[in-house]
Design a protein around this motif. Structure first.
Motif, mmCIF file in Angstrom:
data_model
loop_
_atom_site.group_PDB
_atom_site.id
_atom_site.type_symbol
_atom_site.label_atom_id
_atom_site.label_comp_id
_atom_site.label_asym_id
_atom_site.label_seq_id
_atom_site.Cartn_x
_atom_site.Cartn_y
_atom_site.Cartn_z
ATOM 1 N N ARG A 46 0.793 -1.159 -0.146
ATOM 2 C CA ARG A 46 0.053 0.050 0.001
ATOM 3 C C ARG A 46 0.647 1.299 -0.037
ATOM 4 O O ARG A 46 0.744 2.252 -0.725
ATOM 5 C CB ARG A 46 -0.908 0.118 1.297
ATOM 6 C CG ARG A 46 -1.974 1.024 1.239
ATOM 7 C CD ARG A 46 -2.801 0.970 2.546
ATOM 8 N NE ARG A 46 -3.298 -0.304 2.624
ATOM 9 C CZ ARG A 46 -3.908 -0.664 3.804
ATOM 10 N NH1 ARG A 46 -3.919 -0.057 4.983
ATOM 11 N NH2 ARG A 46 -4.421 -2.033 3.750
ATOM 12 N N LYS A 47 1.875 1.028 0.679
ATOM 13 C CA LYS A 47 2.934 2.562 0.823
ATOM 14 C C LYS A 47 3.590 2.586 -0.419
ATOM 15 O O LYS A 47 3.634 3.915 -0.885
ATOM 16 C CB LYS A 47 3.821 2.111 1.829
ATOM 17 C CG LYS A 47 4.908 3.370 2.201
ATOM 18 C CD LYS A 47 5.623 3.210 3.240
ATOM 19 C CE LYS A 47 4.974 3.027 4.590
ATOM 20 N NZ LYS A 47 6.104 2.945 5.848
ATOM 21 N N ILE A 48 3.912 1.662 -1.260
ATOM 22 C CA ILE A 48 4.687 1.518 -2.256
ATOM 23 C C ILE A 48 3.705 2.291 -3.315
ATOM 24 O O ILE A 48 3.873 3.156 -4.469
ATOM 25 C CB ILE A 48 4.874 0.362 -2.848
ATOM 26 C CG1 ILE A 48 6.336 -0.256 -1.917
ATOM 27 C CG2 ILE A 48 5.530 0.262 -4.466
ATOM 28 C CD1 ILE A 48 6.742 -1.690 -2.242
ATOM 29 N N LEU A 49 2.353 1.757 -3.382
ATOM 30 C CA LEU A 49 1.269 2.222 -4.572
ATOM 31 C C LEU A 49 1.035 3.772 -4.105
ATOM 32 O O LEU A 49 0.989 4.587 -5.272
ATOM 33 C CB LEU A 49 0.022 1.477 -4.007
ATOM 34 C CG LEU A 49 -0.061 0.141 -4.741
ATOM 35 C CD1 LEU A 49 -1.406 -0.633 -4.331
ATOM 36 C CD2 LEU A 49 0.124 -0.004 -6.315
ATOM 37 N N VAL A 50 0.904 4.086 -2.717
ATOM 38 C CA VAL A 50 0.750 5.621 -2.550
ATOM 39 C C VAL A 50 1.856 6.364 -3.054
ATOM 40 O O VAL A 50 1.907 7.553 -4.049
ATOM 41 C CB VAL A 50 0.684 5.688 -1.070
ATOM 42 C CG1 VAL A 50 0.813 7.430 -0.768
ATOM 43 C CG2 VAL A 50 -0.405 5.309 -0.601
ATOM 44 N N TYR A 51 3.290 6.055 -3.054
ATOM 45 C CA TYR A 51 4.519 6.599 -3.452
ATOM 46 C C TYR A 51 4.419 6.717 -5.247
ATOM 47 O O TYR A 51 4.829 7.935 -5.625
ATOM 48 C CB TYR A 51 5.773 6.171 -2.958
ATOM 49 C CG TYR A 51 6.040 6.439 -1.770
ATOM 50 C CD1 TYR A 51 6.322 8.006 -1.304
ATOM 51 C CD2 TYR A 51 6.152 5.511 -0.513
ATOM 52 C CE1 TYR A 51 6.673 8.211 0.102
ATOM 53 C CE2 TYR A 51 6.392 5.992 0.818
ATOM 54 C CZ TYR A 51 6.714 7.365 1.152
ATOM 55 O OH TYR A 51 6.962 7.590 2.208
ATOM 56 N N VAL A 52 3.994 5.532 -5.513
ATOM 57 C CA VAL A 52 4.026 5.677 -7.237
ATOM 58 C C VAL A 52 2.910 6.475 -7.729
ATOM 59 O O VAL A 52 3.330 7.255 -8.604
ATOM 60 C CB VAL A 52 3.798 4.093 -7.480
ATOM 61 C CG1 VAL A 52 3.215 4.226 -9.064
ATOM 62 C CG2 VAL A 52 4.765 3.189 -7.218
ATOM 63 N N ILE A 53 1.683 6.478 -6.863
ATOM 64 C CA ILE A 53 0.886 7.310 -7.483
ATOM 65 C C ILE A 53 1.047 9.225 -7.187
ATOM 66 O O ILE A 53 0.767 9.583 -8.124
ATOM 67 C CB ILE A 53 -0.435 7.244 -6.671
ATOM 68 C CG1 ILE A 53 -0.953 5.645 -6.953
ATOM 69 C CG2 ILE A 53 -1.659 8.400 -6.831
ATOM 70 C CD1 ILE A 53 -2.329 5.310 -6.288
ATOM 71 N N LEU A 54 1.604 9.360 -6.061
ATOM 72 C CA LEU A 54 2.102 10.713 -5.595
ATOM 73 C C LEU A 54 3.246 11.041 -6.697
ATOM 74 O O LEU A 54 3.217 12.234 -7.223
ATOM 75 C CB LEU A 54 2.714 10.830 -4.390
ATOM 76 C CG LEU A 54 1.543 10.797 -3.261
ATOM 77 C CD1 LEU A 54 2.048 10.668 -1.821
ATOM 78 C CD2 LEU A 54 0.492 11.650 -3.408
ATOM 79 N N SER A 55 4.197 10.109 -6.909
ATOM 80 C CA SER A 55 5.351 10.433 -8.031
ATOM 81 C C SER A 55 4.843 10.540 -9.439
ATOM 82 O O SER A 55 5.195 11.657 -9.922
ATOM 83 C CB SER A 55 6.296 9.330 -8.052
ATOM 84 O OG SER A 55 6.930 9.143 -6.686
ATOM 85 N N ALA A 56 3.943 9.899 -9.866
ATOM 86 C CA ALA A 56 3.366 10.182 -11.179
ATOM 87 C C ALA A 56 2.527 11.463 -11.335
ATOM 88 O O ALA A 56 2.561 12.312 -12.207
ATOM 89 C CB ALA A 56 2.283 9.036 -11.499
#
Length: 277
Positions: free
Chosen positions: A5-15
């Motif tokens: 979940r944390k990785i997904l959050v960072y990926v979405i925020l980075s995108a």
């Protein structure tokens, strides 16, 4: 599951961050491109870095360089920032801390000014300054800031003044501190993030202002940077030197970005926190 979940959050925020920053990245990259390459690819990286647009952009289009237009801009920006901060702070202090006749009516009229479109004021303002004979000077751009003409800043500062406990002011008054000293040494330090935010807003708005300088300034030697950018179009009618204009835009962004970066800490405090530490 927690790490996924944390990785997904960072990926979405980075995108999302890349999506929002890409226009700025493209602007910087396009400033090194040729005119033909600007329209041939949406990729921000140029095939080769060409500093000619920056050299030509700094020279602008005539006898004045960008340094001259920067100086003209700061002749407007610096007094306007100082006068706006002082007048808005003093006005908000009066509304927040003192009672006087017709206070609510006057404050209500000030707030009503927020809902008047600026386009409605163009012709009356131009006629007024023409009557005073100060067209083609910086006076119409600077003088209104002496009178707290931005009601939004007054309203914002009033709320911050009210967040400071009155006991602090009363204690300093009993100790013999006058109204001006209380403002400077008690209240202003407590609302410093809001005051700095006002200064940042005025700086950014004035640096980017186009309509009012276009109305009041007619001499090219007095043009601020925004009008100089507009005049960078090819006067021969053969088209625009887009890479030159983009390079000038990048150079023109440097003061605004620098000021925001330096004041970011206080600006964020104003948005996310209260006025009292």
């Amino acid at each position: 599951m927690k790490y996924i979940r944390k990785i997904l959050v960072y990926v979405i925020l980075s995108a999302g961050g890349i999506f929002m920053l890409y226009p700025v990245m493209w602007l910087i990259g396009a400033s090194f491109k040729s005119n033909s390459e600007i329209f041939s690819s949406v990729w921000f990286m140029p095939s080769e870095f060409d500093f000619t647009p920056y050299i030509n952009g700094w020279k602008t289009f005539g006898m004045y360089t960008m340094g001259h237009y920067f100086l003209n801009t700061f002749k407007i920006v610096i007094p306007r920032v100082i006068f706006s901060v002082i007048s808005s702070t003093v006005t908000a202090y009066g509304f927040a801390m003192y009672d006087f006749p017709f206070k609510k009516i006057i404050f209500g009229c000030l707030m009503c000014m927020l809902f008047i479109p600026q386009t409605v004021m163009i012709i009356p303002s131009y006629m007024m300054w023409d009557f005073f004979g100060v067209l083609d000077t910086y006076i119409p751009l600077i003088l209104p800031s002496l009178f707290a003409n931005e009601g939004m800043f007054v309203f914002m500062l009033v709320q911050f003044f009210k967040s400071v406990p009155r006991e602090i002011g009363e204690a300093s008054r009993i100790d013999g501190c006058g109204a001006l000293k209380r403002l400077l040494f008690i209240y202003v330090p407590c609302i410093k993030p809001a005051v700095i935010s006002v200064a940042v807003f005025v700086f950014l708005w004035t640096m980017n202002e186009f309509i009012q300088p276009l109305m009041y300034i007619s001499s090219v030697e007095k043009y601020p940077l925004t009008l100089a950018l507009r005049m960078s179009a090819d006067s021969t009618g053969q088209g625009y030197e887009y890479n030159k204009i983009i390079a000038m835009s990048v150079i023109g962004l440097i003061p605004s970005v620098s000021v925001f970066a330096l004041a970011q800490k206080y600006f964020i405090q104003d948005i996310t926190a209260g006025g009292l530490k």
